[in-house]
Design a protein around this motif. Sequence first.
Motif, PDB file in Angstrom:
ATOM      1  N   UNK D  52       0.734  -1.300   0.092  1.00  0.00           N
ATOM      2  CA  UNK D  52       0.143  -0.004  -0.141  1.00  0.00           C
ATOM      3  C   UNK D  52       0.942   1.424  -0.031  1.00  0.00           C
ATOM      4  N   UNK D  53       1.745   1.350   0.789  1.00  0.00           N
ATOM      5  CA  UNK D  53       2.507   2.558   0.784  1.00  0.00           C
ATOM      6  C   UNK D  53       3.418   2.884  -0.248  1.00  0.00           C
ATOM      7  N   UNK D  54       3.707   1.870  -1.316  1.00  0.00           N
ATOM      8  CA  UNK D  54       4.331   2.025  -2.410  1.00  0.00           C
ATOM      9  C   UNK D  54       3.211   2.518  -3.577  1.00  0.00           C
ATOM     10  N   UNK D  55       2.212   1.823  -3.399  1.00  0.00           N
ATOM     11  CA  UNK D  55       0.969   2.268  -4.502  1.00  0.00           C
ATOM     12  C   UNK D  55       0.445   3.219  -4.330  1.00  0.00           C
ATOM     13  N   UNK D  56       0.074   3.584  -3.252  1.00  0.00           N
ATOM     14  CA  UNK D  56      -0.887   4.601  -2.908  1.00  0.00           C
ATOM     15  C   UNK D  56      -0.203   6.112  -3.275  1.00  0.00           C
ATOM     16  N   UNK D  57      -0.751   6.870  -4.068  1.00  0.00           N
ATOM     17  CA  UNK D  57       0.205   8.132  -4.531  1.00  0.00           C
ATOM     18  C   UNK D  57       0.097   8.965  -3.491  1.00  0.00           C
ATOM     19  N   UNK D  58      -0.916   9.023  -2.598  1.00  0.00           N
ATOM     20  CA  UNK D  58      -1.054  10.160  -1.456  1.00  0.00           C
ATOM     21  C   UNK D  58      -0.909   9.183  -0.400  1.00  0.00           C
ATOM     22  N   UNK D  59      -0.626  10.110   0.951  1.00  0.00           N
ATOM     23  CA  UNK D  59      -0.996   9.724   2.237  1.00  0.00           C
ATOM     24  C   UNK D  59      -2.416   9.414   2.401  1.00  0.00           C
ATOM     25  N   UNK D  60      -2.813   8.224   3.122  1.00  0.00           N
ATOM     26  CA  UNK D  60      -4.253   8.025   2.972  1.00  0.00           C
ATOM     27  C   UNK D  60      -5.248   9.167   4.022  1.00  0.00           C
ATOM     28  N   UNK D  61      -4.092   9.703   4.909  1.00  0.00           N
ATOM     29  CA  UNK D  61      -5.053  10.556   5.724  1.00  0.00           C
ATOM     30  C   UNK D  61      -4.526  12.188   5.583  1.00  0.00           C
ATOM     31  N   UNK D 233     -20.522  -3.840   6.874  1.00  0.00           N
ATOM     32  CA  UNK D 233     -21.761  -3.518   7.350  1.00  0.00           C
ATOM     33  C   UNK D 233     -21.675  -2.728   8.679  1.00  0.00           C
ATOM     34  N   UNK D 234     -20.882  -3.404   9.547  1.00  0.00           N
ATOM     35  CA  UNK D 234     -20.632  -2.665  10.931  1.00  0.00           C
ATOM     36  C   UNK D 234     -20.034  -1.512  10.849  1.00  0.00           C
ATOM     37  N   UNK D 235     -19.122  -1.333   9.845  1.00  0.00           N
ATOM     38  CA  UNK D 235     -18.258  -0.069   9.601  1.00  0.00           C
ATOM     39  C   UNK D 235     -19.375   0.862   8.932  1.00  0.00           C
ATOM     40  N   UNK D 236     -20.087   0.502   8.290  1.00  0.00           N
ATOM     41  CA  UNK D 236     -21.124   1.166   7.762  1.00  0.00           C
ATOM     42  C   UNK D 236     -22.095   1.819   8.645  1.00  0.00           C
ATOM     43  N   UNK D 237     -22.567   1.110   9.854  1.00  0.00           N
ATOM     44  CA  UNK D 237     -23.483   1.434  10.897  1.00  0.00           C
ATOM     45  C   UNK D 237     -22.402   2.302  11.830  1.00  0.00           C
ATOM     46  N   UNK D 238     -21.432   2.494  11.702  1.00  0.00           N
ATOM     47  CA  UNK D 238     -20.350   3.424  12.757  1.00  0.00           C
ATOM     48  C   UNK D 238     -19.795   2.445  13.375  1.00  0.00           C
ATOM     49  N   UNK D 239     -20.036   1.099  13.574  1.00  0.00           N
ATOM     50  CA  UNK D 239     -19.770  -0.108  14.761  1.00  0.00           C
ATOM     51  C   UNK D 239     -18.372  -0.431  14.524  1.00  0.00           C
ATOM     52  N   UNK D 240     -17.687  -0.255  13.337  1.00  0.00           N
ATOM     53  CA  UNK D 240     -16.606  -0.785  13.212  1.00  0.00           C
ATOM     54  C   UNK D 240     -15.342   0.049  13.303  1.00  0.00           C
ATOM     55  N   UNK D 241     -14.799   0.045  12.323  1.00  0.00           N
ATOM     56  CA  UNK D 241     -13.300   0.916  12.035  1.00  0.00           C
ATOM     57  C   UNK D 241     -13.530   2.250  12.572  1.00  0.00           C
ATOM     58  N   UNK D 242     -12.823   3.077  13.371  1.00  0.00           N
ATOM     59  CA  UNK D 242     -13.107   4.459  13.512  1.00  0.00           C
ATOM     60  C   UNK D 242     -11.968   5.369  12.736  1.00  0.00           C
ATOM     61  N   UNK D 243     -12.732   6.542  12.422  1.00  0.00           N
ATOM     62  CA  UNK D 243     -11.781   7.177  11.619  1.00  0.00           C
ATOM     63  C   UNK D 243     -10.518   7.601  12.440  1.00  0.00           C
ATOM     64  N   UNK D 244      -9.387   7.951  11.511  1.00  0.00           N
ATOM     65  CA  UNK D 244      -9.537   8.113  10.001  1.00  0.00           C
ATOM     66  C   UNK D 244      -9.086   6.693   9.054  1.00  0.00           C
ATOM     67  N   UNK D 245      -9.317   5.772   9.906  1.00  0.00           N
ATOM     68  CA  UNK D 245      -8.891   4.449   9.151  1.00  0.00           C
ATOM     69  C   UNK D 245      -9.873   4.092   8.166  1.00  0.00           C
ATOM     70  N   UNK D 246      -9.327   3.975   6.836  1.00  0.00           N
ATOM     71  CA  UNK D 246     -10.118   3.908   5.613  1.00  0.00           C
ATOM     72  C   UNK D 246     -10.673   2.755   5.159  1.00  0.00           C
ATOM     73  N   UNK D 247     -11.554   2.085   6.340  1.00  0.00           N
ATOM     74  CA  UNK D 247     -12.184   1.054   6.068  1.00  0.00           C
ATOM     75  C   UNK D 247     -13.340   1.438   5.130  1.00  0.00           C
ATOM     76  N   UNK D 248     -13.524   0.076   4.197  1.00  0.00           N
ATOM     77  CA  UNK D 248     -14.448   0.375   3.143  1.00  0.00           C
ATOM     78  C   UNK D 248     -15.822   0.659   3.390  1.00  0.00           C
TER      79      UNK D 248
END
Lengths: 322, 513, 334, 297, 337
Positions: D52-61, D233-248
């Motif tokens: 990811x660090x090599x592929x991503x053109x920008x810092x994710x956050x 789905x949990x992320x979608x409900x706000x119950x999963x990964x917390x910002x700024x994590x780029x969980x889909x």
Amino acid sequence: MNEPLLQVKGLKKYFPITAGLFNKQIGQVKAVDDLSFSVYKGETLGIVGESGCGKSTTGRMLLRLIEPTEGSIVFENEEVTKLSPQQLRKLRRDMQMIFQDPFASLNPRHTVEKILEEPLIVHGIGSKEERRKKVREMLEVVGLSSYHAKRYPHQFSGGQRQRIGIARALMTKPKLIIADEPVSALDVSIQAQVLNLLEDLQKEFGLTYIFIAHDLGVVRHISDRVGVMYLGRMVELANSEDVYRNPKHPYTQALLEAVPIPDPEYKKEKQLLSGDLPSPSNPPAGCAFHTRCQACMDICKTTKPAWKEVEQGHYVACHLYT
Amino acid sequence: GCGKSEQTGGEKTEETNKPTTLVYGRGGDSVGLDPATVTDGESFKVTKNIFDTLLDYNDGDTSIQSALAEKWEVSPDGLTYTFTLRKGVKFHDGTDFNAEAVVFNFERWANGNADTFPYYGSMFGGYKNDEGHVIKEVKALDEHTVQFVLKRPQAPFLKNLAMVPFAIASPEAVKKYGDKFGENPVGTGPFVFKEWKRNERIVLEKNKEYWLEGHPKLDKLIFVSIPDNSARLNALLKGEIDIMEDLNPSDLAQVEGNKDFQVFKRPSMNVGYVGLTVTRGPLGNKLVRQALNHAVDKQAIIDAFYAGQAQPAKNPLPPSIPGYNDAIQDYPYDLEKAKQLLAEAGYPNGFEMELWAMPVPRPYMPDGQKVAEALQASFAKIGVKAKIVTYEWATYLDKVAKGEADAFLLGWTGDNGDADNFLYALLDKDSIGSNNYTYYANDELHNILIEAQTVSDENKRNELYKKAQEIIKEDAPWIPLVHSTPLLAGKANIEGFNPHPTGTDKFTKVQFK
Amino acid sequence: MFSYTVKRLLTVIPVLLGMSLVVFFMIRAIPGNPAQVILGQKATKEAVEALTHKLGLDQPWYVQYIKYLGGLLKGDLGESLRTGVAVSQEIWPYLAATLELSLAAMFIAVVIGVNAGIISAWFQNSWFDYVAMVLALVGVSMPIFWLGLMEQWIFAINLDWFPTSGREDVRNPIEPITHLYVIDTLMQGHTDQFVQTLQHLVLPSVALATIPMAIIARMTRSSMLEVMKSDYIRTARAKGLSMFWVVYKHSLKNAIIPVLTVIGLQMGLLLGGAILTETIFSWPGIGRYIYEAIGYRDYPVIQSGILIVSMIFIFINLIVDLLYAAIDPRIKYN
Amino acid sequence: MAELARNEANIVQQEEQATSLWKEGWIRFRKNKMALVGSGIVLFFILLAVFAPLIAPYEMNDQQLSMRLQAPSKDHIFGTDDFGRDIFSRVVYGARISLWVGFFSVLGSVVIGSLLGIIAGYYGRWIDAVISRIFDIMLAFPSILLAIGIVAVLGPSLKNALIAIAIINIPNFGRLIRSRVLSIKQEEYITAAKAIGMSDARILFHHILPNSMAPIIVQGTLAIATAIIEAAALGFLGLGAQPPNPEWGKMLADSKAYLTQAPWTMIFPGLAIMLTVLGFNLMGDGLRDALDPRMKS
Amino acid sequence: MGDEAILRVKSLKTCFFTDEGEVPAVDGVDFYINKGEILGVVGESGCGKSVTSLSIMGLLPKGIGKIADGEIWFKDENIALASEKRMKEIRGNEIAMIFQEPMTSLNPLFTIGNQMIEAIRIHQNISKAEARKRAIDMLKLVGLPRAEEMIDEYPHQLSGGMRQRVMIAMAMVCNPSLLIADEPTTALDVTIQAQILHLMKQLNEQFGTAIMMITHDLGVVAEMCHRVVVMYAGKIIEEGDVQTIFRHPKHPYTIGLIRSVPDIRERKERLYSIPGSVPKPGSIKYGCRFAARCEQAFERCFSENPDLYEVEQGHRARCFLYAKEEHATHERTVTTS
Ligand SMILES: Nc1ncnc2c1ncn2[C@@H]1O[C@H](COP(=O)(O)OP(=O)(O)OP(=O)(O)O)[C@@H](O)[C@H]1O
Ligand SMILES: Nc1ncnc2c1ncn2[C@@H]1O[C@H](COP(=O)(O)OP(=O)(O)OP(=O)(O)O)[C@@H](O)[C@H]1O
Ligand SMILES: [Mg+2]
Ligand SMILES: [Mg+2]
């Protein structure tokens, strides 16, 4: 005949039929119902009968793979039914089994070497080197090559697999081998190979066999004595020659007549048995065979015939001989 | 059965051919429709239209105007209030509105407790036999005159009376329905309660006998619940509803660019802030709190997440409220200064903390998570590593109240437009455990706030509150973020809808062009 | 059959008891006091305490649990802490909404899924089979909440073919009788409302149908292939039966049994698992009802809601089992 | 004569290598086009995650509030989100999260589920009854509600979402293994093992377990697919990964408000979920065909 | 003899698409069946017996196997080329088939009656009631007691023997001119087998139905059949009438096969056994497929494919020992013991 290696008396196995929420027993399958016979050292005792008559159950009970409901099994003066699990495992060194299905009886994920080595490991026989050597020797004995050791069961043909099964049974140098339909899954030409092998091994290692089969020809070929079973009971037991030449029980007679003979010129009058095998969960009263028997008498419908020696070494359970 | 009608635009009367049913889309359903027993805004939005209060706020601010009471007089000592009631007003069940009815309502509340009539207790200092109960007695002088006698002066008394919970209900109906009054509300308001389908809609119909001549304009007012802001906007765009509240600031441009729709801006009476729990680690240090104050670029946040529809906050209360101290200079956005303060406080390399983000949208905080993310990025620049934490709303409040959060986002919407309702409620040491979530306690401030509660001289009060704001500014228990302008959107042909700063609107004058 | 049903229902009791216990403790393990939640952020401490007491939440847990169980035995599901309305009374409209949605979704899923599965199996390795199975795989891989949003974007917002959300047109509300609007509107003879109801159903039910449809199609296909290899199908063909008959009479009836299990299972999942879809489409269903009740810590609603959903789930499975017996004469439940 | 009998079997000999069922499975798998495509997709996302660090053109956050909600362009091929962050970079980093959650939650379910399943299947009686009832109870819950409940108790975070997903999937594996153990127990080679006097423990570890592996692997792969969706789905409900994590799933939730204005914020994370899940599903299907032809269902 | 042939299979080649490519399971099979004749087809497992019969019926699994070459003349029609529509008319009507597993060959979810009536009504335009009557008559004919009740029962309520009788009844219901029986008794007990064989023989005599009797049991062949073809690895290796085959088998495989069967009439000292095992289809590319197991194989056997050489009138063997040119050199007589 010399002394018996194995003596069975009054052996019974009733499987419970359960149903419902609390597995209440609502009946029982009398898979084996009062069986008595002996097996002598070095002989082959054949057991024949139609499917479901309790042959396999009997074989498995002798090794206590199935716990008998009742009865005694004496192997070399030891009461098998009373053995502790520890003693039982020792017993299994001396009594071995060959199975019907050469596909299902070998673990598909183990190499032949591992399969054959396992009995030795389990019984703590030999070092790793010795065990490997024994495996290779045994492979040669059953007609395979040592380079087969690294292969897996599915890479063998049915006949070869049955040889592996036989090799496994022989690894611990048992005294008694119970062969449960060892050739019925095989083609005729392969069947002959395996039968020959079994005979050779018997001579070489002085084995005693209990040979279970439904093919009367095969049983006749390999057995010294033959027992005929019907619906969980033994109806006739005698020398192989006696059974085939001079069958006494009407069932045995009918069975022999029913077998097709591979000879177009041999024409015989057949008296076909009518009807089907009754269910062992609900066997007929009296003589279990009376529903299909042409010589059925009134007594047959009510009273179980006794297991009697009607001639020297020829046992029959039939009211005709009382 | 139900009236059949054309698909869009609502029901139209034959002659004028303009719609007379207004569908108001909001985020949640009401809890109950007896305003005295409930505390949630969603209930008040409805009861405001079924009931009237003695006094009401003026459009656009929290100054007082007449309602059921036409005139009022206050005795010089501030202890006696005499109200002259409007004549000829009838409750929806046909019974008369009169002084007895007013007395009945106040008696009913005063005889309750914190469980049954929560707002009464908190606004009037308790219940009948409580020490702090302000109202000594409520008397009907005649059919149309009511007199309130207080035990001691209460500065915001009139403003309190104008609050929605103190709406006058039909005594007959209260007696008739008992516990079930909340499902069968009967008042004197512009609309009559018709039907309530929980979590879906509440239907009100025109009160043809309403005392305000020629009003209400609408025949039918329907409140529907569509929890998701975007879904609600979709419903509006598709004509399923006529007005929606809580327009995402991000959708502002879209609505403004559409000539079929208009945006309504609710005058701000709120504050959104970052609480800095003074009992936790580095945040106990005033310098650290000040440093964090310096690290936040409020305008940038406003531009990004409020669509510019907010003003940066420097004080805990919005400018519209009397007593607001405009002289105060906010901490400028200055990272160098912030770093310097941090170093002074003994954290030259910053520190780690949790930053709690609200899980639910509120007008003052349309998207807590995003604001938190922006703050996180800001704090990172001065070496403070903030980990964003969130909980489900009830848990969030519970834990924040227990002081478990380091820094947390929260906000407040004023109830009655009084400074006390902000400063005392949110920052006095008495409020620790309830709404003072930062555990900030300053005795000097406490004394000032208590004094202000009893002073009835408006100017004197304001001076006290201004002083209080200075103390708070210096101690920096918060980073006041914004006073937002809550956005609503509606059809372009809606007229007479002026969103009120308190968040509860009366639809008496609303109509379609 | 009857005694089997009774026995099956009896086995459900320990499961439900266990569930009630799990739910009871789980929701109490969630931090946050219902009284505080009900009264809101601005409530005073005293008010919260008073309400806590009134709701009986200050009693020891076992007292609360036993009371709850006692109520259940009497058929009392408790009262919503938030609204004070009996759960048994409040729950039906939500349940009906979900039922209607799930049934619609299941209808789509079964009709399309089963037929796609059959045709795929019949023309195994044809392009249809290939395309259908790739689609089915995409279907099971679909995050339905995303699908729902995309549907809204395309079909409701951009194309304006269907309403974005809700069950009915608020301007033309439906007078509920059964709360199953399809039935209600038909009973009342309101064709316009009936059409409206269907229009509202389309998007959410298609979203919900996606996964069951895909699973059913795959299941039907593999089950059909299995069956079509069997001896009795060979027999049927040897009799000279046409392929159509072989497929739709002989194979389908046999193949449908495992598919039924899947249908039952999926139906159960839809009932409780449609939360996301219900949220996206503002569908006033039971999933959202319970989910929101979690937010409000409305213990009785959560407890009874979950219990009811699970009971229906179990009940559907029971029906599936009974259906087996109806289809397969070899199965006798006695 | 005896010699002849012994050599008969060897007369027709094909010189074959020793191939275990695993190897055979692999050979079958390699021939399965769909499975290869699936593995390709999975591999692709694994590579994305690793590099990811090599592929991503920008810092994710990297927030650039001036660049908010830019449509896809040369600079930002997937556009930017409401913080002006590069969506492509975030989707790339998101692969880390989704794969991590998918893999470890399934690992957890497999370990615990198998353990319980083996105990239940092998020892039977009341232990089986108790464990099976527990599975019944868990399965009777609508699983998403159960997950929501667990997360509500533990507090929303990626880790807790992972734990919740692991827990709700336990009964699936438990039941699978239990039924495998029960059916393998019936196999003749187990009888054969007993007949040579083998102990229960040895039978369990040398025969039953290895033979249960294939379905576990198949089911596990498919479960990763489900777990990724559940996490989203949990992320979608706000119950999963917390910002700024780029969980889909969280990315979807965060940009839900921009669906009409900036659909790219929704399309790409959604596609990423779908593709990854599709990859695992394809691979799982292929593995099933290859490793466990009996399990087709 | 050929003129009476009802079925004539000519160089039939049927292939399966497997991982190893297209594998011929049946490779150039020629045989015929005369009217009213019982032809035995024997061979070990996997030699292509079932595939041959399925090829005739046009029931090869689609997409997995296909007739690659050859002709199948039924009466005066090459049914290898017949359309599916035509085949539907033939199946069950003119050629009927019964299978090995009576347990699984009936659809478990439909009553016996349903399945039989269906079989009748596909081919005959008669009413349901009439068809039902026919079905009952047929059940009675195959010796089932309680036919009237049984017709409404489900397969699982019947024993294996009864089911096989139902299968036969169903096959015979349209009075086909050819019945293909694929190991109809293998799954049955001997006593039941005897009943079924008896029944089939009876039907053959009564209706003159030709029967293609597939089996691996030489006893069954000897008892039932008029003529025999022996198959090995997808090819017919010997053909002749039953007496000849059993008395004077020519092909080493047939000889070995007959000698390796244990006889219940007397005990042989030691069984003869053919070494090795059946090759996988497609694994032998050159020469006689039996050469590797044949004790008499010589060089040519490993390189050339033998033809089916006529040994005497109506008796042919696929072995170079009987190739016309070399007939004299490799003369050999074999007797079965
Ligand atoms: N575990 C069991 N539980 C219940 N009944 C059983 C069990 N094992 C066997 N039986 C029943 O016991 C009877 C005898 O079975 P057994 O396997 O011994 O017969 P068999 O003579 O070996 O038959 P076959 O020739 O088919 O192998 C059968 O009716 C069978 O259904
Ligand atoms: N569906 C199939 N796919 C691939 N190969 C097949 C298929 N069916 C049969 N074969 C191959 O065709 C060959 C002949 O099979 P067939 O079933 O005709 O043997 P058979 O003589 O009937 O044997 P059995 O006595 O076991 O019934 C076998 O070697 C088998 O590998
Ligand atoms: Mg057996
Ligand atoms: Mg076959």
